[in-house]
Every structure is written in structure tokens, then in C-alpha cells.
Design a protein around this motif. Structure first.
Motif, PDB file in Angstrom:
ATOM      1  N   ASP A 296       0.825  -1.208   0.000  1.00 11.08           N
ATOM      2  CA  ASP A 296       0.000   0.000   0.000  1.00 11.08           C
ATOM      3  C   ASP A 296       0.857   1.256   0.000  1.00 11.08           C
ATOM      4  O   ASP A 296       0.476   2.296   0.537  1.00 11.08           O
ATOM      5  CB  ASP A 296      -0.985   0.008   1.174  1.00 11.08           C
ATOM      6  CG  ASP A 296      -2.296   0.686   0.798  1.00 11.08           C
ATOM      7  OD1 ASP A 296      -2.491   0.986  -0.394  1.00 11.08           O
ATOM      8  OD2 ASP A 296      -3.111   0.931   1.707  1.00 11.08           O
ATOM      9  N   ALA A 297       2.039   1.139  -0.594  1.00 12.41           N
ATOM     10  CA  ALA A 297       2.897   2.258  -1.000  1.00 12.41           C
ATOM     11  C   ALA A 297       3.581   3.070   0.086  1.00 12.41           C
ATOM     12  O   ALA A 297       3.893   4.237  -0.135  1.00 12.41           O
ATOM     13  CB  ALA A 297       2.111   3.205  -1.919  1.00 12.41           C
ATOM     14  N   PRO A 298       3.871   2.544   1.275  1.00 11.24           N
ATOM     15  CA  PRO A 298       4.614   3.369   2.237  1.00 11.24           C
ATOM     16  C   PRO A 298       5.979   3.801   1.721  1.00 11.24           C
ATOM     17  O   PRO A 298       6.472   4.874   2.111  1.00 11.24           O
ATOM     18  CB  PRO A 298       4.727   2.468   3.477  1.00 11.24           C
ATOM     19  CG  PRO A 298       4.529   1.086   2.983  1.00 11.24           C
ATOM     20  CD  PRO A 298       3.573   1.205   1.836  1.00 11.24           C
ATOM     21  N   VAL A 299       6.605   2.997   0.857  1.00  9.88           N
ATOM     22  CA  VAL A 299       7.898   3.386   0.284  1.00  9.88           C
ATOM     23  C   VAL A 299       7.781   4.717  -0.467  1.00  9.88           C
ATOM     24  O   VAL A 299       8.680   5.565  -0.406  1.00  9.88           O
ATOM     25  CB  VAL A 299       8.424   2.286  -0.656  1.00  9.88           C
ATOM     26  CG1 VAL A 299       9.603   2.790  -1.483  1.00  9.88           C
ATOM     27  CG2 VAL A 299       8.833   1.046   0.142  1.00  9.88           C
ATOM     28  N   SER A 300       6.659   4.913  -1.158  1.00  7.50           N
ATOM     29  CA  SER A 300       6.487   6.137  -1.943  1.00  7.50           C
ATOM     30  C   SER A 300       6.356   7.377  -1.081  1.00  7.50           C
ATOM     31  O   SER A 300       6.529   8.498  -1.566  1.00  7.50           O
ATOM     32  CB  SER A 300       5.255   6.002  -2.852  1.00  7.50           C
ATOM     33  OG  SER A 300       5.545   5.186  -3.966  1.00  7.50           O
ATOM     34  N   TYR A 301       6.048   7.197   0.210  1.00  8.83           N
ATOM     35  CA  TYR A 301       5.910   8.338   1.111  1.00  8.83           C
ATOM     36  C   TYR A 301       7.234   8.717   1.767  1.00  8.83           C
ATOM     37  O   TYR A 301       7.268   9.595   2.628  1.00  8.83           O
ATOM     38  CB  TYR A 301       4.865   8.042   2.194  1.00  8.83           C
ATOM     39  CG  TYR A 301       3.524   7.607   1.656  1.00  8.83           C
ATOM     40  CD1 TYR A 301       3.012   8.151   0.486  1.00  8.83           C
ATOM     41  CD2 TYR A 301       2.764   6.642   2.312  1.00  8.83           C
ATOM     42  CE1 TYR A 301       1.786   7.749  -0.015  1.00  8.83           C
ATOM     43  CE2 TYR A 301       1.535   6.238   1.818  1.00  8.83           C
ATOM     44  CZ  TYR A 301       1.054   6.794   0.654  1.00  8.83           C
ATOM     45  OH  TYR A 301      -0.163   6.393   0.145  1.00  8.83           O
ATOM     46  N   THR A 302       8.319   8.062   1.383  1.00  4.61           N
ATOM     47  CA  THR A 302       9.625   8.350   1.974  1.00  4.61           C
ATOM     48  C   THR A 302      10.476   9.260   1.081  1.00  4.61           C
ATOM     49  O   THR A 302      11.672   9.413   1.332  1.00  4.61           O
ATOM     50  CB  THR A 302      10.401   7.057   2.266  1.00  4.61           C
ATOM     51  OG1 THR A 302      10.701   6.391   1.024  1.00  4.61           O
ATOM     52  CG2 THR A 302       9.613   6.131   3.175  1.00  4.61           C
ATOM     53  N   TYR A 303       9.890   9.841   0.045  1.00  2.29           N
ATOM     54  CA  TYR A 303      10.613  10.754  -0.838  1.00  2.29           C
ATOM     55  C   TYR A 303      11.370  11.812  -0.014  1.00  2.29           C
ATOM     56  O   TYR A 303      10.827  12.333   0.959  1.00  2.29           O
ATOM     57  CB  TYR A 303       9.622  11.452  -1.781  1.00  2.29           C
ATOM     58  CG  TYR A 303      10.246  12.528  -2.634  1.00  2.29           C
ATOM     59  CD1 TYR A 303      10.878  12.201  -3.822  1.00  2.29           C
ATOM     60  CD2 TYR A 303      10.218  13.867  -2.225  1.00  2.29           C
ATOM     61  CE1 TYR A 303      11.476  13.189  -4.589  1.00  2.29           C
ATOM     62  CE2 TYR A 303      10.824  14.860  -2.990  1.00  2.29           C
ATOM     63  CZ  TYR A 303      11.440  14.513  -4.167  1.00  2.29           C
ATOM     64  OH  TYR A 303      12.031  15.486  -4.926  1.00  2.29           O
ATOM     65  N   PRO A 304      12.626  12.123  -0.369  1.00  4.21           N
ATOM     66  CA  PRO A 304      13.387  11.704  -1.546  1.00  4.21           C
ATOM     67  C   PRO A 304      14.275  10.482  -1.307  1.00  4.21           C
ATOM     68  O   PRO A 304      15.229  10.248  -2.048  1.00  4.21           O
ATOM     69  CB  PRO A 304      14.246  12.941  -1.817  1.00  4.21           C
ATOM     70  CG  PRO A 304      14.538  13.464  -0.439  1.00  4.21           C
ATOM     71  CD  PRO A 304      13.310  13.208   0.378  1.00  4.21           C
ATOM     72  N   ARG A 305      13.957   9.688  -0.316  1.00  5.15           N
ATOM     73  CA  ARG A 305      14.812   8.559   0.061  1.00  5.15           C
ATOM     74  C   ARG A 305      14.233   7.217  -0.378  1.00  5.15           C
ATOM     75  O   ARG A 305      14.620   6.169   0.132  1.00  5.15           O
ATOM     76  CB  ARG A 305      15.036   8.578   1.575  1.00  5.15           C
ATOM     77  CG  ARG A 305      15.761   9.833   2.052  1.00  5.15           C
ATOM     78  CD  ARG A 305      15.828   9.929   3.552  1.00  5.15           C
ATOM     79  NE  ARG A 305      16.539   8.809   4.133  1.00  5.15           N
ATOM     80  CZ  ARG A 305      16.647   8.587   5.435  1.00  5.15           C
ATOM     81  NH1 ARG A 305      16.087   9.426   6.289  1.00  5.15           N
ATOM     82  NH2 ARG A 305      17.301   7.545   5.885  1.00  5.15           N
ATOM     83  N   GLN A 306      13.301   7.240  -1.350  1.00  5.89           N
ATOM     84  CA  GLN A 306      12.577   6.018  -1.705  1.00  5.89           C
ATOM     85  C   GLN A 306      13.494   4.903  -2.225  1.00  5.89           C
ATOM     86  O   GLN A 306      13.290   3.729  -1.895  1.00  5.89           O
ATOM     87  CB  GLN A 306      11.471   6.327  -2.727  1.00  5.89           C
ATOM     88  CG  GLN A 306      11.917   6.792  -4.094  1.00  5.89           C
ATOM     89  CD  GLN A 306      12.204   8.283  -4.170  1.00  5.89           C
ATOM     90  OE1 GLN A 306      12.107   8.997  -3.172  1.00  5.89           O
ATOM     91  NE2 GLN A 306      12.545   8.768  -5.356  1.00  5.89           N
ATOM     92  N   GLU A 307      14.518   5.235  -2.990  1.00  8.04           N
ATOM     93  CA  GLU A 307      15.414   4.192  -3.488  1.00  8.04           C
ATOM     94  C   GLU A 307      16.270   3.620  -2.357  1.00  8.04           C
ATOM     95  O   GLU A 307      16.500   2.408  -2.287  1.00  8.04           O
ATOM     96  CB  GLU A 307      16.287   4.733  -4.618  1.00  8.04           C
ATOM     97  CG  GLU A 307      15.499   5.057  -5.885  1.00  8.04           C
ATOM     98  CD  GLU A 307      16.399   5.295  -7.079  1.00  8.04           C
ATOM     99  OE1 GLU A 307      17.610   4.948  -7.022  1.00  8.04           O
ATOM    100  OE2 GLU A 307      15.897   5.814  -8.085  1.00  8.04           O
ATOM    101  N   GLU A 308      16.719   4.485  -1.479  1.00  7.52           N
ATOM    102  CA  GLU A 308      17.493   4.037  -0.318  1.00  7.52           C
ATOM    103  C   GLU A 308      16.650   3.108   0.556  1.00  7.52           C
ATOM    104  O   GLU A 308      17.150   2.090   1.061  1.00  7.52           O
ATOM    105  CB  GLU A 308      17.928   5.255   0.491  1.00  7.52           C
ATOM    106  CG  GLU A 308      18.624   4.946   1.799  1.00  7.52           C
ATOM    107  CD  GLU A 308      18.830   6.181   2.652  1.00  7.52           C
ATOM    108  OE1 GLU A 308      18.951   6.024   3.884  1.00  7.52           O
ATOM    109  OE2 GLU A 308      18.859   7.299   2.100  1.00  7.52           O
ATOM    110  N   VAL A 309      15.366   3.442   0.745  1.00  6.78           N
ATOM    111  CA  VAL A 309      14.478   2.608   1.565  1.00  6.78           C
ATOM    112  C   VAL A 309      14.283   1.242   0.922  1.00  6.78           C
ATOM    113  O   VAL A 309      14.305   0.210   1.608  1.00  6.78           O
ATOM    114  CB  VAL A 309      13.127   3.324   1.778  1.00  6.78           C
ATOM    115  CG1 VAL A 309      12.098   2.366   2.373  1.00  6.78           C
ATOM    116  CG2 VAL A 309      13.315   4.533   2.689  1.00  6.78           C
TER     117      VAL A 309
END
Length: 309
Positions: free
Chosen positions: A124-137
């Protein structure tokens, strides 16, 4: 501290979040379809899986499911109200002893050692809410995974139609008479949303190029004491696949839950959902259709990816 983190923390810790999120499958058809798809994927890949990390686990929809299938689950979430609700539901289902509840943010997984869990999931996209660190997450989720990873992120191709459809959520309302405040808002605001709509090519092109929903307006609202929706980074399918490959994930499979359903009007979706035979058959076909790589980017909200380490 990143504004994305601060905004997400405030949004998900609203006192009513636990109760509202736990009822989404009773309220929204797109949630029914997405969670049905994910459940099938999960249950078909449990061979050799004993330990699971559920990042952004919410009210426990999948941590409880996996605990019921014998897994030991670490339920990790930024929201205390949702953790509280998950505890309540896990107790009710008799699996609370198989679940460890941890409050924390996906931006900081340092407490977990490399390859700590057989399976790592984040839905449910919690990774997308970590911008700008989404790739690191994503890299950190992969780091703590030993065998299999499954994540869903916000889909750029799935989000772009929203900018030409301010009433898109109305298509997926299961029960317009329910007391959910967002359902009431969708119904009450429909006519005004249509009347005020203007297709903004600039906004569409900005999302197309940058992938970012939200920014300065949300930051300003947050600073004024409000609770804006999370700043959201949306992924393209090849982009997500490329990130996972760079961190060593193999045999990556993509899917777009909701791609088929978004072609069907609300009246027919409701009719299907209220008939057990039609509902079962429909969800079967949605899983088949939405798993086709040619439609993976057009899922309702999320782009689902799974792979092996």
C-alpha cells in the motif's frame, strides 16, 4: 528532518486512522481487489518462509494473515493508532503471540541486521511516502531480506489519470450509505468537483516527468498545523524493476492490481461485489489480467513487485 517524514508521521498518527484503515475492504472496491491480489501472491510463495518483516504494516491485514499461516511476523509501522488496532485484531484472531509490534519509520531500519527475515513485504505504497529517500528505503528492505521480497509502490501511470478525473474514487465506493467520512465527502463533493474541473496539461506533464505528487502546498499546510496528504513519489515499472535489480533482486515480477476494474462503472462493480459467485469469479480474473506485464503500470494506485534474493 525531511518534510516527507514529518507529514507522513502526522497523517498516519491521526487518532481515527486505525479504525478507518481497518475497514477499507468493507468500504472501497479497489481495496478489495488490491488486497485479494496481494494475498494470492503471498500465499503462493510461503514455502520455506518462517520469518517475515512487514514494513508499513498498518492494521495488520497481511501480518495477521501470515501469522495465521504459521509465520513469525515483525509488524513495523509509523502509526501508533494503527499498531493499536493491529494488536486488537491479532488478539481477536488468536495470533498475537506470533507477531512482534515495532513502531518506527522505514527511513531507519538500522536496528535490523542483514538478511534478518526470510520474507520482507511492504504494501500500500509506504515506500512512496519516503521521498526523496525512496530508493534508499527499497535498498534497506532488500538488505534485511534473506529469500523473497514483495513491495507495492505508487504507480505513476496509475496516478496520471487522477489528474483528469477528480471523482475517480466514486467509481469504487462499495456502500454509499456507510458512515465513513471520506465516502461522504466523495459523494457530497462530486458535483462541485466536476463543475470546477479544468484539464491542466502543465500539471500532467510535471507528474509525467518528475513522478512527484505534492510538495510546496503540502509543506505550507503542514507548517500551518494542518494534516495534508503525504508527499508521494510515483514509480514507472521499468524504474522500479531497475532499482530492485541494482540491489540484487532476481526473477522480478510486476503487477498492477486494479487495472481491469478501473474499466468498469460503479453500478456494475457494486453488483459484482454483492454476489458471492460473481465476486469470486471476478477476483480470479482480475488477478490474471492485472498480472499481465503489459498492464502492470495501470493498476488503480499501486505497482506491485516481487522477487528473490
Amino acid at each position: 528532518m525531511d518534510y516527507s517524514f514529518k507529514i507522513s508521521e502526522r497523517q498516519w498518527n491521526m487518532p481515527d486512522k486505525g479504525e478507518l484503515e481497518s475497514r477499507r475492504e468493507e468500504t472501497f472496491i479497489d481495496d478489495v481487489i488490491q488486497k485479494s491480489h496481494i494475498e494470492r501472491e503471498l500465499l503462493s510463495h510461503l514455502d520455506g518462509v518462517e520469518t517475515v518483516f512487514d514494513g508499513g504494516a498498518g492494521c495488520g491485514r497481511f501480518s495477521i494473515l501470515l501469522a495465521k499461516h504459521g509465520c513469525r511476523v515483525t509488524h513495523f509501522d509509523i502509526s501508533q493508532p494503527m499498531i493499536n488496532k493491529a494488536r486488537e485484531l491479532a488478539e481477536k484472531e488468536g495470533v498475537i503471540e506470533r507477531i512482534s509490534f515495532v513502531k518506527g519509520a522505514l527511513e531507519d531500519l538500522r536496528a535490523f541486521e542483514n538478511k534478518s527475515f526470510d520474507m520482507v513485504i511492504s504494501f500500500d505504497a509506504p515506500v512512496s511516502y519516503t521521498y526523496p529517500r525512496q530508493e534508499e528505503v527499497i535498498g534497506e528492505l532488500i538488505r534485511i531480506c534473506r529469500k523473497r521480497i514483495m513491495i507495492s509502490v505508487s504507480s505513476r501511470l496509475g496516478y496520471l489519470p487522477y489528474l483528469a478525473n477528480p471523482i475517480q474514487k466514486n467509481q469504487f465506493l462499495l456502500d454509499e450509505s456507510c458512515d465513513d467520512p471520506f465516502v461522504k465527502w466523495c459523494i457530497d463533493n462530486k458535483a462541485n468537483a466536476v463543475e470546477a474541473f479544468w484539464f491542466d496539461k502543465g500539471a500532467v506533464m510535471k507528474l509525467w516527468k518528475e513522478g512527484l505528487m505534492g510538495g510546496e502546498a503540502e509543506i505550507a499546510e503542514y507548517e500551518n498545523g494542518g494534516t495534508p496528504w503525504c508527499i508521494t513519489y510515483t514509480f514507472l515499472p521499468d524504474e522500479l524493476k531497475g532499482v530492485m535489480k541494482r540491489y540484487g533482486v532476481k526473477n522480478i515480477k510486476l503487477a498492477g492490481p486494479g487495472a481491469y476494474a478501473r474499466t468498469i462503472p460503479n453500478e456494475l462493480l457494486v453488483k459484482i461485489m454483492k454476489n458471492p459467485k460473481q465476486r469470486s469469479d471476478f477476483l480470479d480474473f482480475c488477478y490474471l489480467y492485472d498480472s499481465n506485464p503489459y498492464v502492470c503500470g495501470m493498476g488503480k494506485d499501486n505497482l506491485l513487485a516481487s522477487g528473490e534474493l
